[in-house]
Scaffold this motif. Structure first.
Motif, PDB file in Angstrom:
ATOM      1  N   VAL A  11       0.831  -1.282   0.042  1.00  0.00           N
ATOM      2  CA  VAL A  11       0.080  -0.054   0.039  1.00  0.00           C
ATOM      3  C   VAL A  11       0.898   1.145   0.028  1.00  0.00           C
ATOM      4  O   VAL A  11       0.756   2.137  -0.848  1.00  0.00           O
ATOM      5  CB  VAL A  11      -1.123  -0.137   1.119  1.00  0.00           C
ATOM      6  CG1 VAL A  11      -1.696   1.367   1.380  1.00  0.00           C
ATOM      7  CG2 VAL A  11      -1.887  -1.099   1.010  1.00  0.00           C
ATOM      8  N   ASP A  12       2.034   1.246   0.794  1.00  0.00           N
ATOM      9  CA  ASP A  12       2.746   2.353   0.861  1.00  0.00           C
ATOM     10  C   ASP A  12       3.682   2.699  -0.476  1.00  0.00           C
ATOM     11  O   ASP A  12       3.533   3.761  -1.015  1.00  0.00           O
ATOM     12  CB  ASP A  12       3.957   2.011   1.805  1.00  0.00           C
ATOM     13  CG  ASP A  12       3.505   2.527   3.301  1.00  0.00           C
ATOM     14  OD1 ASP A  12       2.339   2.984   3.595  1.00  0.00           O
ATOM     15  OD2 ASP A  12       4.191   2.000   4.350  1.00  0.00           O
ATOM     16  N   TRP A  16       2.985   5.818  -2.937  1.00  0.00           N
ATOM     17  CA  TRP A  16       4.260   6.591  -3.437  1.00  0.00           C
ATOM     18  C   TRP A  16       3.999   6.776  -4.909  1.00  0.00           C
ATOM     19  O   TRP A  16       4.161   8.072  -5.533  1.00  0.00           O
ATOM     20  CB  TRP A  16       5.418   5.958  -3.170  1.00  0.00           C
ATOM     21  CG  TRP A  16       6.534   6.677  -3.370  1.00  0.00           C
ATOM     22  CD1 TRP A  16       7.580   6.570  -4.334  1.00  0.00           C
ATOM     23  CD2 TRP A  16       6.908   7.776  -2.895  1.00  0.00           C
ATOM     24  NE1 TRP A  16       8.603   7.639  -4.340  1.00  0.00           N
ATOM     25  CE2 TRP A  16       8.057   8.510  -3.121  1.00  0.00           C
ATOM     26  CE3 TRP A  16       6.418   8.620  -1.581  1.00  0.00           C
ATOM     27  CZ2 TRP A  16       8.997   9.342  -2.692  1.00  0.00           C
ATOM     28  CZ3 TRP A  16       7.192   9.752  -1.129  1.00  0.00           C
ATOM     29  CH2 TRP A  16       8.241  10.189  -1.735  1.00  0.00           C
ATOM     30  N   ILE A  17       3.494   5.763  -5.729  1.00  0.00           N
ATOM     31  CA  ILE A  17       3.349   5.971  -7.178  1.00  0.00           C
ATOM     32  C   ILE A  17       2.206   6.997  -7.207  1.00  0.00           C
ATOM     33  O   ILE A  17       2.416   7.745  -8.232  1.00  0.00           O
ATOM     34  CB  ILE A  17       2.773   4.458  -7.697  1.00  0.00           C
ATOM     35  CG1 ILE A  17       4.101   3.537  -7.512  1.00  0.00           C
ATOM     36  CG2 ILE A  17       2.456   4.512  -9.104  1.00  0.00           C
ATOM     37  CD1 ILE A  17       3.725   2.042  -7.881  1.00  0.00           C
ATOM     38  N   GLU A  18       1.154   6.908  -6.717  1.00  0.00           N
ATOM     39  CA  GLU A  18       0.337   7.754  -6.673  1.00  0.00           C
ATOM     40  C   GLU A  18       0.605   9.248  -6.637  1.00  0.00           C
ATOM     41  O   GLU A  18       0.083  10.236  -7.249  1.00  0.00           O
ATOM     42  CB  GLU A  18      -1.119   7.595  -6.049  1.00  0.00           C
ATOM     43  CG  GLU A  18      -2.024   6.489  -6.290  1.00  0.00           C
ATOM     44  CD  GLU A  18      -2.197   6.765  -7.829  1.00  0.00           C
ATOM     45  OE1 GLU A  18      -3.519   7.485  -8.138  1.00  0.00           O
ATOM     46  OE2 GLU A  18      -2.005   5.931  -8.726  1.00  0.00           O
ATOM     47  N   ARG A  19       1.269   9.489  -5.394  1.00  0.00           N
ATOM     48  CA  ARG A  19       1.875  10.678  -5.333  1.00  0.00           C
ATOM     49  C   ARG A  19       2.756  11.187  -6.578  1.00  0.00           C
ATOM     50  O   ARG A  19       2.531  12.459  -6.932  1.00  0.00           O
ATOM     51  CB  ARG A  19       2.745  10.548  -4.163  1.00  0.00           C
ATOM     52  CG  ARG A  19       3.178  12.004  -3.378  1.00  0.00           C
ATOM     53  CD  ARG A  19       3.718  11.842  -2.075  1.00  0.00           C
ATOM     54  NE  ARG A  19       2.871  10.961  -1.076  1.00  0.00           N
ATOM     55  CZ  ARG A  19       3.399  10.235  -0.113  1.00  0.00           C
ATOM     56  NH1 ARG A  19       4.926  10.184   0.081  1.00  0.00           N
ATOM     57  NH2 ARG A  19       2.722   9.506   0.586  1.00  0.00           N
ATOM     58  N   ALA A 194      -6.155   0.442  -0.643  1.00  0.00           N
ATOM     59  CA  ALA A 194      -6.418   0.331   0.969  1.00  0.00           C
ATOM     60  C   ALA A 194      -6.605   1.634   1.548  1.00  0.00           C
ATOM     61  O   ALA A 194      -6.087   2.437   0.823  1.00  0.00           O
ATOM     62  CB  ALA A 194      -5.574  -0.735   1.524  1.00  0.00           C
ATOM     63  N   ALA A 195      -7.262   1.656   2.733  1.00  0.00           N
ATOM     64  CA  ALA A 195      -7.292   3.045   3.272  1.00  0.00           C
ATOM     65  C   ALA A 195      -7.196   2.806   4.972  1.00  0.00           C
ATOM     66  O   ALA A 195      -7.533   1.647   5.389  1.00  0.00           O
ATOM     67  CB  ALA A 195      -8.575   3.532   2.992  1.00  0.00           C
ATOM     68  N   GLN A 196      -6.490   3.764   5.480  1.00  0.00           N
ATOM     69  CA  GLN A 196      -6.428   3.798   6.914  1.00  0.00           C
ATOM     70  C   GLN A 196      -7.910   3.938   7.646  1.00  0.00           C
ATOM     71  O   GLN A 196      -8.606   4.748   7.000  1.00  0.00           O
ATOM     72  CB  GLN A 196      -5.586   4.652   7.258  1.00  0.00           C
ATOM     73  CG  GLN A 196      -4.556   4.396   8.547  1.00  0.00           C
ATOM     74  CD  GLN A 196      -3.451   3.390   8.119  1.00  0.00           C
ATOM     75  OE1 GLN A 196      -3.062   3.477   7.029  1.00  0.00           O
ATOM     76  NE2 GLN A 196      -3.146   2.459   9.059  1.00  0.00           N
TER      77      GLN A 196
END
Ligand code: ZN
Length: 237
Positions: A11-12, A16-19, A194-196
């Motif tokens: 997910v991290d 990062w890719i999305e950022r 996924a999401a927190q």
């Protein structure tokens, strides 16, 4: 590495890719280029309008100048004839009368020429300044396009390398959880699947979970993930 830890690592990586993708689509140079293109469009219409206003005036000015020079030549000719010693008194009267007429016409034509010239002058100055402005904009656009190409290429490279390093992270996630995650991810159109959960809210879609959902989330067996009832992202504790 426990099952959830491997998922969190994936997910991290996806975050990062999305950022970086977000960075690529929100480059300040893109905004600047868009604004510049709007400005250039409006300048182009000013240029068209000025050129269209000037064209008939310039034709008129050229016709007026021709009239002035024709009359001036005629004036010289008549002056020469009136000074010629062989002229009869009758001829002299006729020449004098035509000369007076030509002088009046010449004066009027000269006034007209000055009047048209004074109307052309500020428009020509404005046209020259606008053209200069347009040239500067074209140069700025070339510069912006070049920087954008460079920045985009470097971000694409970064994205490609992040995607490559994602593969071992995907492989580390247990099969069932992995397919659950990829399903959630494609449901939200790629990106992060996924999401927190923060203060009872899904950080992906910002919906507040019902007490029943919170209860279900708490009772989710270890190593499993409950999907958000709204966006279907896997909820991370
Ligand atoms: Zn959600």
């Amino acid at each position: 590495m426990d099952e959830l830890t491997s998922l969190v690592a994936l997910v991290d990586a996806d975050r990062w890719i999305e950022r970086v993708r977000g960075q690529k689509s929100q480059l300040p140079e893109l905004v600047a280029l868009h604004e510049l293109e709007i400005e250039m469009k409006s300048l182009a219409s000013v240029l068209t309008e000025l050129t269209a206003t000037l064209a008939p005036l310039k034709t008129e000015l050229s016709q007026s100048s021709t009239a002035v020079s024709t009359l001036a030549q005629r004036k010289v000719e008549l002056e020469r004839r009136s000074a010629a010693p062989a002229a009869t008194p009758k001829e002299l009267v006729a020449v004098q009368s035509e000369l007076e007429h030509v002088l009046v016409q010449l004066g009027e034509a000269q006034n007209r020429e000055v009047e048209i010239f004074l109307r052309c002058e500020p428009l020509e100055l404005e046209l020259a300044n606008t053209s200069e402005g347009a040239k500067a904009m074209v140069a700025r656009r070339t510069e912006l396009r070049k920087s954008l190409d460079e920045l985009t290429a470097s971000l694409d490279e970064e994205i490609a390398s992040l995607i490559a390093s994602r593969t071992p992270l995907v492989e580390a996630v247990p099969e069932r959880l992995r397919s659950q995650y990829e399903r959630a991810r494609s449901h939200v159109g790629g990106g992060v699947g996924a999401a927190q959960v923060v203060s009872g809210r899904c950080e992906g879609c910002h919906i507040s979970l019902s007490p029943l959902d919170i209860d279900r989330l708490k009772r989710t067996p270890s190593g499993e993930c409950m999907p958000c009832p709204e966006c279907e992202r896997l909820l991370l504790p």
